[in-house]
Motif scaffolding. Structure first.
Motif, PDB file in Angstrom:
ATOM      1  N   PRO A   1       0.835  -1.204   0.000  1.00  0.00           N
ATOM      2  CA  PRO A   1       0.000   0.000   0.000  1.00  0.00           C
ATOM      3  C   PRO A   1       0.873   1.259   0.000  1.00  0.00           C
ATOM      4  CG  PRO A   1      -0.688  -1.539   1.725  1.00  0.00           C
ATOM      5  CD  PRO A   1       0.627  -2.027   1.209  1.00  0.00           C
ATOM      6  N   VAL A   2       0.530   2.194  -0.881  1.00  0.00           N
ATOM      7  CA  VAL A   2       1.293   3.440  -0.999  1.00  0.00           C
ATOM      8  C   VAL A   2       0.343   4.628  -0.912  1.00  0.00           C
ATOM      9  CG1 VAL A   2       2.872   4.815  -2.407  1.00  0.00           C
ATOM     10  CG2 VAL A   2       3.015   2.315  -2.481  1.00  0.00           C
ATOM     11  N   LEU A   3       0.689   5.568  -0.033  1.00  0.00           N
ATOM     12  CA  LEU A   3       0.010   6.866   0.018  1.00  0.00           C
ATOM     13  C   LEU A   3       0.838   7.837  -0.792  1.00  0.00           C
ATOM     14  CD1 LEU A   3      -0.808   6.980   3.837  1.00  0.00           C
ATOM     15  CD2 LEU A   3      -2.465   6.783   2.019  1.00  0.00           C
ATOM     16  N   PHE A   4       0.216   8.438  -1.805  1.00  0.00           N
ATOM     17  CA  PHE A   4       0.934   9.322  -2.721  1.00  0.00           C
ATOM     18  C   PHE A   4       0.331  10.720  -2.606  1.00  0.00           C
ATOM     19  CE2 PHE A   4       2.220  11.159  -6.761  1.00  0.00           C
ATOM     20  CZ  PHE A   4       3.510  10.674  -6.925  1.00  0.00           C
ATOM     21  N   PHE A   5       1.094  11.638  -2.017  1.00  0.00           N
ATOM     22  CA  PHE A   5       0.605  12.997  -1.776  1.00  0.00           C
ATOM     23  C   PHE A   5       1.098  13.932  -2.880  1.00  0.00           C
ATOM     24  CE2 PHE A   5       0.264  10.996   2.353  1.00  0.00           C
ATOM     25  CZ  PHE A   5      -0.932  11.503   2.835  1.00  0.00           C
ATOM     26  N   GLU A   6       0.147  14.646  -3.484  1.00  0.00           N
ATOM     27  CA  GLU A   6       0.431  15.541  -4.616  1.00  0.00           C
ATOM     28  C   GLU A   6       0.109  16.978  -4.202  1.00  0.00           C
ATOM     29  OE1 GLU A   6      -1.605  11.953  -7.256  1.00  0.00           O
ATOM     30  OE2 GLU A   6      -2.361  14.020  -7.423  1.00  0.00           O
ATOM     31  N   HIS A   7       1.085  17.847  -4.259  1.00  0.00           N
ATOM     32  CA  HIS A   7       0.852  19.222  -3.794  1.00  0.00           C
ATOM     33  C   HIS A   7       0.032  20.014  -4.815  1.00  0.00           C
ATOM     34  CE1 HIS A   7       1.368  23.004  -1.744  1.00  0.00           C
ATOM     35  NE2 HIS A   7       1.971  22.361  -0.752  1.00  0.00           N
ATOM     36  N   LYS A   8      -1.074  20.540  -4.334  1.00  0.00           N
ATOM     37  CA  LYS A   8      -2.001  21.238  -5.243  1.00  0.00           C
ATOM     38  C   LYS A   8      -1.363  22.476  -5.870  1.00  0.00           C
ATOM     39  CE  LYS A   8      -5.316  21.863  -2.209  1.00  0.00           C
ATOM     40  NZ  LYS A   8      -4.669  21.275  -0.996  1.00  0.00           N
TER      41      LYS A   8
END
Length: 661
Positions: free
Chosen positions: A503-510
């Motif tokens: 499982p990977v949480l991928f955070f993308e900066h708006k």
């Protein structure tokens, strides 16, 4: 009453009776072991055996079962190995979880059983994912999910039922209504007289049955399976009663005696025994006693063997190896020699598209992601290219979608879940940290699940659309946490996350979506997740950061460079696994370190890094480890307020203090 005209052979009737009797006899023995302090806790299913046995008997071996505490008869009827089962119940090394989890908190993939967790109703959305897999692959199996009356108040219960109804999934929701949620009677839990009345509100079929009549259970489940495979889910309310406490320590003082008398007459095993005698299938009590002896002889040798089995021994390497599945890098991405300029948002879209073109097992779910293309337009055009089976709008749910992803992953799909905004991930916290993160450590196969979450402030979106919650998940082993800062990393790290079996949480900066651009190859590359990059070399101090912090660090480093001060910048890229070695090498080189993060100061990601550097690099430091963070207040809405909230407003002041030390 049991239907005397039920069409069943004598052999089948006797097998059914043995299946009812086996969990009862096992449980009676377990209660003795509990009193002898050989097991720590027991959740009794006495009086409810007809539901577990009836459901399992009516379904085929390819149908999934998602049981709860009181479903011992489900495991025994499906033929789970009794020695391993007893080792599990006794906490032995040879149990299904090797001592890593308790009693019924386990699954048996080869038997199509998906185990529970303590959080009630949490596996009901998982049943949706399994059922969706059946529907997409046209496999014609159903998923039967169990829940008690108390658990029907949980949010995940409602999200699961609503999603199943909207998508017309082949799910059977079995509600064991035994009248009490621990000590709380149903009259204090919900207003309707019958839980089955809720089915109408979801637009699904509802059936109320006598849960102590095994034939009634089997009839309802057979009918529900036929309906599920053609028209969608069924809600079965099985009225029953537990003859013991919620668990043995709680007792039954809160239950009126007359209830025990009333339900004692409906005991499913005695009831079935009376029917056997009335049909002349057994000759009398002597034959029933003989059958009981046969059942005891079936399980007692395995129980005695399990009692003597080894307890688990702690091995650090073995335990940590359970957390993540090794990544196979043999997958060869498509090769394209061209390059093109892309924005941060384009790189993410490009990565998703390449993966979806390569592998039909990828499915993405989220709010407004289909025809609308998502609020940030990352999946724009995907419906036309990949179809609605793979690009799936969900209702406004987080936990339901995440649980569904877990079910899909168990069936070999590679689900992607888009959180519309990272702030809303809090609504799915239980699924992420309890179901998904702990799954592989407990008993599950690899879970290839990617959760995309647009995060970050600087766009004037206020306290509910600007959070940076990536640090919330760092203390929960089993999750990889990726936060790219560049276009190239957005492209390649997302691609790597999509193919990672964990499982990977991928955070993308708006704010980065459309504010930065770069020329990158028109093909994605696989990279090991958990490797930091030194994005700028320097000698006078190190700034360790990630995401938007890299851009703040670059700006301040440019300013100081003109003054002859050289700042080194380390981009962590991943918060889990955390690349401490690269950080340590940089600290040893510059001897001063500033830890920069967008989240608020207290318990942010850099708190952990500060502690690690202090512990492991103390002798290399010429100044205290310093942090620069956003303020310990919610993210303000007004751009003028937000400017002073963010960490970069104090970056120069903090860096000056570090350099002057």
């Amino acid at each position: 009453m049991i239907d005397p005209q039920k069409q069943i052979t004598e052999s089948e009737a006797l097998t059914l009776y043995k299946n009812l009797l086996l969990p009862r006899r096992i449980e009676e023995r377990m209660l003795k072991l509990l009193r002898q302090n050989k097991i720590s806790k027991w959740f009794s299913g006495m009086g409810q055996e007809a539901i577990s046995v009836g459901v399992t008997s009516a379904l085929s071996g390819k149908d999934y079962l998602l049981p709860m505490h009181r479903n011992l008869g489900l495991f025994t009827t499906r033929g789970v190995d009794l020695y391993t089962l007893f080792c599990q119940l006794l906490g032995k090394a040879n149990g299904f979880t090797g001592g890593r989890d308790r009693s019924f908190h386990f699954g048996v993939p080869e038997k199509r059983i998906v185990g529970m967790i303590s959080h009630l109703a949490a596996t009901m959305p998982v049943a949706d994912g399994l059922a969706l897999a059946s529907k997409l692959r046209k496999k014609n199996f159903v998923a039967a999910s169990f829940c008690g009356d108390g658990g029907t108040s949980e949010g995940e219960f409602h999200e699961a039922l609503n999603l199943a109804a909207v998508w017309k999934l082949p799910v059977i929701f079995v509600i064991e209504n035994n009248g009490y949620g621990l000590s709380t009677p149903t009259s204090e839990q919900f207003v309707p007289q019958d839980l089955v009345d809720r089915a109408r509100g979801y637009g699904m079929r509802g059936i109320k049955i006598d849960g102590n009549d095994v034939f009634a259970v089997m009839d309802a489940v057979s009918e529900a399976k036929e309906h599920a495979l053609s028209d969608g889910p069924t809600f079965i309310e099985a009225k029953t009663f537990r003859m013991r406490g919620h668990e043995e320590a709680s007792g039954t003082f809160y239950v009126p005696d007359e209830k025990f008398e009333k339900w004692g007459e409906k005991d499913p095993i005695e009831r079935f025994a009376r029917w056997l005698k009335s049909e002349d299938i057994v000759s009398g009590d002597d034959q029933l006693a003989s059958i009981q002896d046969e059942v005891d002889n079936q399980f007692m040798p395995d129980l005695e063997k399990a009692l003597k089995a080894d307890d688990p021994e702690f091995n650090l390497q073995e335990q940590t190896n359970r957390v993540f599945t090794p990544v196979d890098y043999s997958h060869t991405p498509s090769s394209n020699s061209s390059d093109s300029e892309k924005r941060f948002v384009d790189a993410i879209q490009f990565s998703l598209r390449q993966a979806f073109e390569e592998d039909e097992e990828f499915i993405i779910m989220g709010q407004d992601i289909a025809e609308y293309g998502g609020v940030f337009k990352i999946t724009e055009g995907f419906v036309d290219q990949f179809g609605k089976d793979r690009i799936r709008n969900t209702p406004i749910i987080e936990a339901g979608a995440l649980g569904c992803a877990l079910g899909l992953a168990l069936e070999g799909f590679k689900p992607v879940v888009e959180m519309q905004f990272a702030d809303f991930i809090s609504c799915g916290f239980n699924q992420i940290i309890n179901n998904i993160a702990k799954g592989q450590y407990r008993w599950m196969p690899p879970l290839n699940i990617t959760i995309r979450a647009p995060h970050g402030a600087g766009v004037g979106a206020g306290p509910f659309h600007s959070e940076s919650p990536e640090g919330w998940f760092m203390q929960h082993p089993g999750l990889k946490i990726v936060v790219p800062s560049s276009v190239e990393d957005a492209q390649n790290l997302l691609y790597s996350a999509l193919y990672d079996p964990n499982p990977v949480l991928f955070f993308e900066h708006k704010k980065l979506y459309r504010s930065i651009r770069s020329v990158t190859p028109d093909h994605c590359s696989l990279e090991e997740l958990g490797k930091a990059n030194v994005v700028r070399n320097g000698t006078d101090a190190t700034i360790i950061t990630y995401g938007m912090g890299v851009h703040w660090a670059q700006e301040i480093a440019d300013e100081y460079s003109s003054q002859g001060t050289n700042i080194e910048i380390v981009d962590l890229r991943c918060l889990a696994p955390l690349d401490l070695e690269t950080a340590k090498q940089s600290v040893a080189k510059t001897n001063k370190v500033l830890l920069l993060q967008e989240p608020s100061t207290t318990l942010g990601p850099m708190s952990e890094l500060s502690s690690l550097i202090t512990e492991e690099c103390f002798e290399k430091l010429d100044a205290p480890v310093m942090r620069c963070s956003s303020l310990d207040i919610p993210v303000p809405f007004s751009p003028k307020l937000e400017k002073h909230y963010l960490a970069d407003d104090r970056l120069k002041e903090t860096l000056e203090k570090l350099l002057a030390y």
